[in-house]
Design an enzyme around this catalytic site. Structure first.
Site, PDB file in Angstrom:
ATOM      1  N   HIS A  93      30.596  41.116  37.668  1.00 43.49           N
ATOM      2  CA  HIS A  93      31.300  40.060  38.391  1.00 43.49           C
ATOM      3  C   HIS A  93      31.544  40.545  39.823  1.00 43.49           C
ATOM      4  O   HIS A  93      31.623  41.752  40.079  1.00 43.49           O
ATOM      5  CB  HIS A  93      32.633  39.757  37.732  1.00 43.49           C
ATOM      6  N   GLU A  95      34.180  40.626  41.643  1.00 49.84           N
ATOM      7  CA  GLU A  95      35.366  41.473  41.793  1.00 49.84           C
ATOM      8  C   GLU A  95      35.101  42.892  41.296  1.00 49.84           C
ATOM      9  O   GLU A  95      35.500  43.869  41.939  1.00 49.84           O
ATOM     10  CB  GLU A  95      36.559  40.873  41.028  1.00 49.84           C
ATOM     11  N   CYS A 123      38.908  36.745  36.447  1.00 47.99           N
ATOM     12  CA  CYS A 123      38.989  36.635  34.988  1.00 47.99           C
ATOM     13  C   CYS A 123      39.827  37.809  34.458  1.00 47.99           C
ATOM     14  O   CYS A 123      40.136  38.746  35.208  1.00 47.99           O
ATOM     15  CB  CYS A 123      37.586  36.656  34.381  1.00 47.99           C
ATOM     16  N   CYS A 126      38.272  41.286  35.228  1.00 46.16           N
ATOM     17  CA  CYS A 126      38.374  41.703  36.625  1.00 46.16           C
ATOM     18  C   CYS A 126      39.812  42.045  37.002  1.00 46.16           C
ATOM     19  O   CYS A 126      40.062  42.993  37.738  1.00 46.16           O
ATOM     20  CB  CYS A 126      37.815  40.617  37.528  1.00 46.16           C
TER      21      CYS A 126
END
Length: 155
Positions: A93, A95, A123, A126
């Protein structure tokens, strides 16, 4: 955007493309060699805009449209687009990748004093990574929402 800033951003995007889409050098070596072009003003608006530039880069390279940057002392120290699709890595992801980039560049897993800016709310994975990296605060979306310090929630 003035032409000189656009050129610098484009050169930065090309470097990020080499960093995140593969290169003969290790990702760590490329990250260490590739300077991050700083926005003209060190403001939350500028950092969110840079996260959205990473989001656009992710979409342009065929990935999910998410982007993130890590800021310390008014300077971007890590930045990344989402790489889930292009890397075939469900944990890549934006992040997570920005946190990894900042840790490599700073030479430390402790990102205390850093703020994570992202194009969307993080999420749970993260947010947990930000918590473990000791990120001070989360800021996200074009509305510049201050999500406060990351929390570790049960899965």
């Amino acid at each position: 955007m003035p032409l000189s800033i656009h050129r610098r951003w484009l050169l930065g995007a090309v470097a990020f493309g080499a960093l995140f889409l593969g290169n003969s050098k290790s990702r760590r070596a490329v990250a260490a060699e590739t300077p991050i072009v700083q926005p003209p003003a060190a403001t939350p608006d500028a950092f969110i805009e840079r996260a959205f530039e990473m989001k656009r880069l992710a979409a342009e390279t065929g990935d999910q449209p998410y982007g993130a940057v890590v800021v310390k002392d008014g300077r971007i120290v890590g930045a990344a687009p989402s790489r889930v699709v292009v890397a075939g890595d469900p944990t890549a992801h934006a992040e997570m990748e920005a946190i990894r980039d900042a840790a490599r560049r700073l030479g430390s897993r402790d990102l205390g004093g850093c703020i994570l800016y992202s194009s969307s709310p993080p999420c749970p994975m993260c947010e947990a990574a930000a918590y473990w990296a000791r990120i001070e605060s989360l800021t996200y979306t074009a509305a510049i929402v201050d999500g406060g310090p990351p929390r570790l929630s049960s899965c």
